[in-house]
Design an enzyme around this catalytic site. Structure first.
Site, mmCIF file in Angstrom:
data_model
loop_
_atom_site.group_PDB
_atom_site.id
_atom_site.type_symbol
_atom_site.label_atom_id
_atom_site.label_comp_id
_atom_site.label_asym_id
_atom_site.label_seq_id
_atom_site.Cartn_x
_atom_site.Cartn_y
_atom_site.Cartn_z
ATOM 1 N N CYS A 1 -5.507 6.530 -3.096
ATOM 2 C CA CYS A 1 -4.791 5.253 -3.198
ATOM 3 C C CYS A 1 -3.444 5.550 -3.831
ATOM 4 O O CYS A 1 -3.376 5.958 -4.994
ATOM 5 C CB CYS A 1 -5.581 4.251 -4.033
ATOM 6 N N CYS B 1 0.871 -1.175 0.000
ATOM 7 C CA CYS B 1 0.000 0.000 0.000
ATOM 8 C C CYS B 1 0.906 1.223 0.000
ATOM 9 O O CYS B 1 1.693 1.408 0.932
ATOM 10 C CB CYS B 1 -0.921 -0.006 1.221
#
Length: 284
Positions: free
Chosen positions: A224, A94
């Protein structure tokens, strides 16, 4: 605030013959992507308890987050990052989470400002700057343009540590993201694990706008990092933008994507929101 976190070690206490454990955490966000951060260098977090993870990740009955991030020891890098989705499943990487990880690790004194981080996608490097954190991502894989997935707009794909499909649209705000995000995320082309789904536009000033439906969260997130990187790198591959380029995320924050000698990088803010404790055990 980091000092408060360090001064509250994990505690085990007995109650009516059973045990409970208080887990200190820090809530952080990177460009609106929010995480429950846990200093797990003692390797005590109940990683196998998916119901507990789902409960604390819930925005109605728990702390609420886009992911839970564990700071753990590593033999291959300065530290190891474990990333758990709100559904309890583990994810390799991530981008915004790794930037928050770097900020927290540096604030704790657990890593230098320039650090290496072991992730499921490989070792990445981060640099904690004044007000910002830059993350060098892993090498891109599986880049493919114009995928035949049944949408009327062009759709590209690349893996920036996790898989990302990017659909190029005329108006990102007009996209019915719950509907089309889910369809693209679960398209048979990406079976069996699926893909993150991004809907992006090249703006008149050469910047990019993007909204992301995240796998594991199963909903839109305010940002994101790996998705912003995928969007920028695919736009550059098509010759639509020049790097470095700013990517406007749904939460109103910008991320800057660049590539130096073939290594993509992601730069943006990483901020502490609050700190607290989660009690584990003695639950009915």
């Amino acid at each position: 605030m980091a000092a408060l976190f360090v001064s509250r070690p994990w505690s085990i206490c007995g109650k009516l013959g059973t045990g409970s454990m208080k887990i200190p955490f820090t809530k952080m966000h990177g460009a609106g992507n929010d995480f429950i951060m846990v200093d797990d260098r003692a390797l005590m977090f109940p990683l196998e308890d998916q119901l507990f993870i789902q409960r604390i990740a819930s925005r109605r009955i728990g702390v609420g987050c886009d992911g839970i991030i564990l700071l753990q020891p590593s033999k291959a890098a300065d530290l190891r990052m474990r990333f758990i989705n709100p559904d309890g499943g583990e994810q390799d990487m991530c981008g915004n989470g790794a930037r928050c990880f770097a900020r927290m690790a540096h604030d704790l004194g657990a890593a230098p400002s320039a650090m290496s981080i072991e992730t499921g996608a490989g070792i990445v490097r981060a640099q904690v700057l004044e007000g910002l954190v830059r993350l060098d991502l892993t090498e891109l894989t599986d880049l493919e343009l114009d995928l035949p997935v049944g949408l009327e707009c062009p759709v590209d794909f690349v893996n920036t540590g996790v898989p990302h499909a990017v659909a190029w649209v005329d108006d990102v705000q007009a996209v019915d993201l719950p509907r089309f995000g889910k369809l693209l995320r679960r398209h048979e082309r990406f079976a069996p694990k699926g893909s993150n789904a991004n809907f992006a536009k090249v703006e008149a000033d050469g910047t990019l706008s993007v909204r992301t439906y995240e796998r594991g969260v199963e909903a839109e997130t305010l940002a994101c990092g790996t998705g912003a990187a995928a969007t920028a790198l695919l736009a550059a591959e098509r010759g639509w933008v020049k790097l470095p380029v700013a990517v406007h995320c749904a939460g109103g924050f910008d991320l800057v994507i660049d590539s130096v000698q073939g290594t993509p990088s992601l730069t943006g803010g990483a901020a502490t929101v609050f700190e607290g404790e989660i009690e584990y055990g003695n639950r009915i």
